[in-house]
Scaffold this motif. Structure first.
Motif, PDB file in Angstrom:
ATOM      1  N   LEU A   1       0.802  -1.227   0.000  1.00  0.00           N
ATOM      2  CA  LEU A   1       0.000   0.000   0.000  1.00  0.00           C
ATOM      3  C   LEU A   1       0.831   1.273   0.000  1.00  0.00           C
ATOM      4  O   LEU A   1       0.273   2.372   0.012  1.00  0.00           O
ATOM      5  CB  LEU A   1      -0.931   0.006   1.221  1.00  0.00           C
ATOM      6  CG  LEU A   1      -1.939  -1.157   1.308  1.00  0.00           C
ATOM      7  CD1 LEU A   1      -2.841  -0.981   2.513  1.00  0.00           C
ATOM      8  CD2 LEU A   1      -2.763  -1.280   0.031  1.00  0.00           C
TER       9      LEU A   1
ATOM     10  N   GLY B   1       2.417   2.884  -2.194  1.00  0.00           N
ATOM     11  CA  GLY B   1       2.173   3.805  -3.294  1.00  0.00           C
ATOM     12  C   GLY B   1       0.721   4.172  -3.495  1.00  0.00           C
ATOM     13  O   GLY B   1       0.372   4.782  -4.513  1.00  0.00           O
ATOM     14  N   ARG B   2      -0.136   3.809  -2.532  1.00  0.00           N
ATOM     15  CA  ARG B   2      -1.570   4.055  -2.658  1.00  0.00           C
ATOM     16  C   ARG B   2      -2.039   4.948  -1.522  1.00  0.00           C
ATOM     17  O   ARG B   2      -2.535   4.465  -0.506  1.00  0.00           O
ATOM     18  CB  ARG B   2      -2.337   2.723  -2.616  1.00  0.00           C
ATOM     19  CG  ARG B   2      -1.839   1.696  -3.603  1.00  0.00           C
ATOM     20  CD  ARG B   2      -2.765   1.529  -4.767  1.00  0.00           C
ATOM     21  NE  ARG B   2      -2.870   2.678  -5.627  1.00  0.00           N
ATOM     22  CZ  ARG B   2      -2.058   2.901  -6.658  1.00  0.00           C
ATOM     23  NH1 ARG B   2      -1.062   2.115  -6.911  1.00  0.00           N
ATOM     24  NH2 ARG B   2      -2.239   3.955  -7.414  1.00  0.00           N
TER      25      ARG B   2
ATOM     26  N   PHE C   1      -4.309   7.245   0.863  1.00  0.00           N
ATOM     27  CA  PHE C   1      -5.729   7.222   1.201  1.00  0.00           C
ATOM     28  C   PHE C   1      -6.172   8.619   1.625  1.00  0.00           C
ATOM     29  O   PHE C   1      -5.380   9.404   2.149  1.00  0.00           O
ATOM     30  CB  PHE C   1      -5.996   6.217   2.319  1.00  0.00           C
ATOM     31  CG  PHE C   1      -5.707   4.791   1.924  1.00  0.00           C
ATOM     32  CD1 PHE C   1      -6.684   4.020   1.332  1.00  0.00           C
ATOM     33  CD2 PHE C   1      -4.456   4.233   2.122  1.00  0.00           C
ATOM     34  CE1 PHE C   1      -6.430   2.711   0.943  1.00  0.00           C
ATOM     35  CE2 PHE C   1      -4.180   2.934   1.743  1.00  0.00           C
ATOM     36  CZ  PHE C   1      -5.172   2.171   1.149  1.00  0.00           C
TER      37      PHE C   1
ATOM     38  N   GLN D   1       4.414   7.175   4.300  1.00  0.00           N
ATOM     39  CA  GLN D   1       3.645   8.177   3.576  1.00  0.00           C
ATOM     40  C   GLN D   1       3.641   9.536   4.269  1.00  0.00           C
ATOM     41  O   GLN D   1       3.058  10.491   3.752  1.00  0.00           O
ATOM     42  CB  GLN D   1       2.207   7.689   3.371  1.00  0.00           C
ATOM     43  CG  GLN D   1       2.107   6.439   2.508  1.00  0.00           C
ATOM     44  CD  GLN D   1       0.664   6.016   2.248  1.00  0.00           C
ATOM     45  OE1 GLN D   1      -0.257   6.421   2.965  1.00  0.00           O
ATOM     46  NE2 GLN D   1       0.462   5.199   1.230  1.00  0.00           N
TER      47      GLN D   1
ATOM     48  N   THR E   1     -11.361   7.417  -0.785  1.00  0.00           N
ATOM     49  CA  THR E   1     -10.919   6.059  -0.479  1.00  0.00           C
ATOM     50  C   THR E   1     -10.407   6.073   0.956  1.00  0.00           C
ATOM     51  O   THR E   1      -9.471   6.806   1.275  1.00  0.00           O
ATOM     52  CB  THR E   1      -9.814   5.595  -1.435  1.00  0.00           C
ATOM     53  OG1 THR E   1     -10.301   5.663  -2.782  1.00  0.00           O
ATOM     54  CG2 THR E   1      -9.411   4.166  -1.126  1.00  0.00           C
TER      55      THR E   1
ATOM     56  N   TRP F   1     -13.176  -5.157   1.038  1.00  0.00           N
ATOM     57  CA  TRP F   1     -13.448  -3.925   0.282  1.00  0.00           C
ATOM     58  C   TRP F   1     -14.953  -3.721   0.176  1.00  0.00           C
ATOM     59  O   TRP F   1     -15.674  -4.572  -0.330  1.00  0.00           O
ATOM     60  CB  TRP F   1     -12.815  -4.059  -1.096  1.00  0.00           C
ATOM     61  CG  TRP F   1     -12.807  -2.839  -1.962  1.00  0.00           C
ATOM     62  CD1 TRP F   1     -13.651  -1.790  -1.946  1.00  0.00           C
ATOM     63  CD2 TRP F   1     -11.872  -2.589  -3.019  1.00  0.00           C
ATOM     64  NE1 TRP F   1     -13.322  -0.882  -2.908  1.00  0.00           N
ATOM     65  CE2 TRP F   1     -12.228  -1.342  -3.586  1.00  0.00           C
ATOM     66  CE3 TRP F   1     -10.777  -3.291  -3.537  1.00  0.00           C
ATOM     67  CZ2 TRP F   1     -11.519  -0.791  -4.657  1.00  0.00           C
ATOM     68  CZ3 TRP F   1     -10.077  -2.739  -4.597  1.00  0.00           C
ATOM     69  CH2 TRP F   1     -10.448  -1.501  -5.142  1.00  0.00           C
TER      70      TRP F   1
ATOM     71  N   ALA G   1      -4.040  -3.620  -3.796  1.00  0.00           N
ATOM     72  CA  ALA G   1      -3.337  -2.483  -4.383  1.00  0.00           C
ATOM     73  C   ALA G   1      -3.460  -2.491  -5.900  1.00  0.00           C
ATOM     74  O   ALA G   1      -3.657  -1.439  -6.527  1.00  0.00           O
ATOM     75  CB  ALA G   1      -1.874  -2.504  -3.965  1.00  0.00           C
ATOM     76  N   GLU G   2      -3.350  -3.659  -6.516  1.00  0.00           N
ATOM     77  CA  GLU G   2      -3.485  -3.767  -7.973  1.00  0.00           C
ATOM     78  C   GLU G   2      -4.885  -3.356  -8.417  1.00  0.00           C
ATOM     79  O   GLU G   2      -5.049  -2.651  -9.424  1.00  0.00           O
ATOM     80  CB  GLU G   2      -3.192  -5.196  -8.420  1.00  0.00           C
ATOM     81  CG  GLU G   2      -1.725  -5.600  -8.304  1.00  0.00           C
ATOM     82  CD  GLU G   2      -1.499  -7.051  -8.682  1.00  0.00           C
ATOM     83  OE1 GLU G   2      -2.484  -7.716  -9.101  1.00  0.00           O
ATOM     84  OE2 GLU G   2      -0.356  -7.529  -8.557  1.00  0.00           O
TER      85      GLU G   2
ATOM     86  N   LEU H   1      -6.931  -1.389  -6.797  1.00  0.00           N
ATOM     87  CA  LEU H   1      -7.070   0.056  -6.594  1.00  0.00           C
ATOM     88  C   LEU H   1      -6.480   0.825  -7.779  1.00  0.00           C
ATOM     89  O   LEU H   1      -7.067   1.787  -8.265  1.00  0.00           O
ATOM     90  CB  LEU H   1      -6.366   0.480  -5.304  1.00  0.00           C
ATOM     91  CG  LEU H   1      -7.119   0.304  -3.993  1.00  0.00           C
ATOM     92  CD1 LEU H   1      -6.193   0.574  -2.812  1.00  0.00           C
ATOM     93  CD2 LEU H   1      -8.332   1.219  -3.914  1.00  0.00           C
ATOM     94  N   ALA H   2      -5.296   0.385  -8.211  1.00  0.00           N
ATOM     95  CA  ALA H   2      -4.628   1.068  -9.314  1.00  0.00           C
ATOM     96  C   ALA H   2      -5.407   0.933 -10.622  1.00  0.00           C
ATOM     97  O   ALA H   2      -5.323   1.809 -11.497  1.00  0.00           O
ATOM     98  CB  ALA H   2      -3.218   0.511  -9.493  1.00  0.00           C
TER      99      ALA H   2
ATOM    100  N   ARG I   1      -8.685   0.882 -10.951  1.00  0.00           N
ATOM    101  CA  ARG I   1      -9.999   1.523 -10.957  1.00  0.00           C
ATOM    102  C   ARG I   1     -10.076   2.636 -11.991  1.00  0.00           C
ATOM    103  O   ARG I   1      -9.120   3.375 -12.170  1.00  0.00           O
ATOM    104  CB  ARG I   1     -10.299   2.148  -9.584  1.00  0.00           C
ATOM    105  CG  ARG I   1     -10.603   1.196  -8.478  1.00  0.00           C
ATOM    106  CD  ARG I   1     -10.831   1.967  -7.193  1.00  0.00           C
ATOM    107  NE  ARG I   1      -9.731   2.885  -6.920  1.00  0.00           N
ATOM    108  CZ  ARG I   1      -9.730   3.771  -5.941  1.00  0.00           C
ATOM    109  NH1 ARG I   1     -10.755   3.877  -5.148  1.00  0.00           N
ATOM    110  NH2 ARG I   1      -8.683   4.558  -5.758  1.00  0.00           N
TER     111      ARG I   1
END
Length: 239
Positions: free
Chosen positions: A63, A65-66, A68, A90, A173, A208, A229-230, A232-233, A235
């Motif tokens: 996560l 690189g994701r 929120f 982060q 998110t 989710w 994560a994949e 999410l990317a 979407r």
């Protein structure tokens, strides 16, 4: 471009466009020594097993690189410690929700729900972790007191209502770090299901939920963090 955006906002406010959808990712804390031994001493609840430490590393890597829009965390040390490396990576701050503390594990006969929410001790954050956690404003920073199973379910229902009020229709998110029983009851509350504990949340797996037009639906249960994560990317961008 600005004229197009302004027109979209006007249509949304006037009811011409649907409200943005919310994605809610619910994660159970990493595996503790208590989970392995069934000995729920303070020490065992504050220390992770070897696999638990690896789960934290995997969750952080997946996560990292994701980002929120909000991270909401149980007041329990094991929940805070699970998400701390991600917050550090982060450079962000999570919000502690006392209502997300574990609950509802009791079985057998019990008295009815309390007339009022009984309060317990102040929420504590270890000194070295304080830059990364703030107690939600307006929560009074206290845990629930002595609860029956019914009290705990009502506490989680209050949290679900607050979550809907604050984040529903925002298009955000949101990541929630919680527990097995409390997490299951939260999912059931958001899906308008009876509080039966039907969801078995695996440690650091991602469940989710997606809310569209004020209604939640289950997208996926117990995803590995890397798969979450994949997805999410992948979407499509929000309108």
């Amino acid at each position: 471009m600005w004229r197009v955006v302004s027109m979209a906002l006007l249509l949304w406010c006037a009811g011409g466009l649907p409200a943005p959808a919310l994605d809610l990712l619910i994660v159970r804390h990493a595996e503790t020594l208590a989970n392995v031994t069934d000995d729920y001493s303070v020490f065992n609840q504050r220390h992770f097993s070897g696999p638990g430490e690896q789960q934290i590393s995997n969750l952080t890597a997946a996560l990292a690189g994701r980002p929120f829009d909000a991270v909401l965390v149980s007041p329990a040390y094991r929940a805070q410690r699970t998400i701390l490396p991600l917050l550090q990576h982060q450079a962000t701050v999570a919000e502690i929700w006392p209502e997300f503390d574990e609950c509802c594990w009791q079985t057998g006969q019990e008295r009815g729900a309390s007339d009022t929410f009984s309060t317990g001790p102040q929420v504590l954050v270890d000194q070295e972790m304080r830059p990364y956690f703030l107690v939600r404003q307006g929560s009074d920073g206290v845990l629930g007191g002595l609860e029956t199973r019914t009290d705990g379910i009502l506490r989680i229902k209050r949290a679900a209502a607050l979550l809907k009020e604050r984040f529903g229709g925002t298009g955000q998110t949101v990541l929630v770090v919680i527990h097995q029983h409390a997490g299951s009851r939260l999912i059931e509350s958001l899906l308008d299901q009876a509080p039966e504990g039907r969801y078995r949340l695996a440690n650091t797996a991602v469940t989710w939920l997606h809310a569209d037009q004020g209604r939640f639906r289950l997208v996926a249960e117990n995803l590995a963090p890397a798969e979450a994560a994949e997805r999410l990317a992948a979407r499509p961008p929000s309108p």
